[in-house]
Scaffold this motif. Structure first.
Motif: not given
Ligand code: HEM
Ligand SMILES: [Ca+2]
Length: 326
Positions: A166, A172, A175-176, A179-180, A182-183, A188
């Motif tokens: 997480r 990283s 994209a990674n 994503n982390r 956004h989670a 961005t």
């Protein structure tokens, strides 16, 4: 008759549940004036604690900012990262992203004991971390803002959560990273602005070794300079040697971090991916030239990060000591 009274009591309990959840929803909002009556000296107490810690060691400002980030990304901003391991429980401090790396617990403990003296049993450790992060940024020359408070402290921490990816690592991809963030509800743009916190602080050789030896999107003389104190080896030698994340002004909160990225002088792989021909290049350029835009986006993103899953109302507790549950 029995069934109709069953139904009416069901309706009553459903209505009650809805009312109670509306109540706890209403109290779930953090606010800047949460302690204005219960602890009017809170902000000045924390500020002087952070000031004296940063005067002793400037890097501590960076460490306190990172502590807030690592707290918020695991279970929300609930002070979970502060909980020490016990015989029955393993906390977050020894998880990979934190081990031999995360700092500032002593400073938070000292501030907490000062706060307990002025208003006992009122202020959460989670709020102290959030306020200390703001004060650190301001003391090192960055922006300031009103911190939303009213968080409560968790009764648990999550070793597995902190170890589960997480928290994005230094290798990283873009994209990674996206994503982390956004989670946990961060955009961005928030991610790029928050990465600007790497304008202060230090990293260990083990986190940037692969970049300075293997990558091509790195300034050659910068790579050489960093190699001199970070040997190419897998036997662990030099792993904990430090280098500044911002080679120019590691104790000033400014836009130099973004200027370095444009010169291919990002220290971590995860720094340089923000400016490597991808979708975030233009934002890096904007921040490198416009401190006002960087500051205002950074502040918005810090406030948003501080809103991740707080415990409020009667959830959790107000810890007496930040390192353990009551
Ligand atoms: C975007 C994803 C991020 C990654 C992959 C990342 C990774 C890292 C790594 C690997 C270090 C060095 C740790 C060590 O060697 O011990 C570090 C340090 C640091 N990070 Fe990040 N970080 C990220 C985002 C953030 C955010 C959002 C903040 C705060 C808003 C932050 C604040 C800091 C600070 C201030 C330091 C220096 C700490 C010190 O000197 O004690 N980072 N980060
Ligand atoms: Ca700087």
């Amino acid at each position: 008759m029995a069934s109709s009274s069953y139904y009416s009591s069901t309706i009553v309990s459903v209505v009650l549940v809805i009312m109670v959840s509306m109540l706890s929803f209403a109290s779930a909002k953090l606010s800047t004036d949460f302690y204005s009556k219960s602890c009017p000296k809170l902000f000045s107490t924390i500020r002087s604690g952070v000031q004296s810690a940063v005067s002793k060691e400037k890097r501590m400002g960076a460490s306190l900012v990172r502590l807030f980030f690592h707290d918020c990304f695991i279970q929300g901003c609930d002070g979970s990262i502060l909980l020490d391991d016990t015989s029955s429980f393993t906390g977050e401090q020894t998880a990979a992203p934190n081990k031999n790396s995360i700092r500032g617990f002593g400073v938070i403990d000292d501030i907490k004991s000062k706060v307990e003296r002025v208003c006992p049993g009122v202020v959460s450790c989670a709020d102290i971390v959030a306020i200390a992060a703001r004060d650190s940024v301001a003391i090192l020359g960055g922006p300031s803002w009103d911190v939303k408070v009213g968080r409560r402290d968790s009764k648990t921490a999550s070793f597995s959560g902190a170890n589960s990816g997480r928290l994005p690592g230094p290798t990283s991809t873009l994209a990674n990273l996206v994503n982390r963030f956004h989670a946990v509800g961060l955009s961005t743009r928030d991610m790029v602005a928050l990465s600007g916190a790497h304008t202060i602080g230090q990293a260990r050789c083990t986190t940037f070794r692969p970049r300075i030896y293997n990558e091509t999107n790195i300034d050659t003389s910068f790579a050489k300079a960093r190699q001199s104190r970070c040997p190419f080896t897998t036997n662990g030698r030099g792993d904990n040697n430090l280098a500044p994340l911002d080679l120019q002004t590691p104790t000033n909160f400014d836009t130099k971090y973004f200027q370095n990225l444009i010169k291919k002088k990002g220290l971590l792989h995860s720094d340089q991916v923000l400016y490597n021909g991808g979708s975030t290049d233009s934002l890096v350029q904007t921040y490198s030239k416009n401190p006002k835009t960087f500051y205002s986006d950074f502040v918005k993103a810090m406030i948003k990060m501080g809103d991740i899953n707080p415990l409020t109302g009667s959830q959790g507790e107000i810890r007496k000591k930040c390192g353990r549950v009551n």
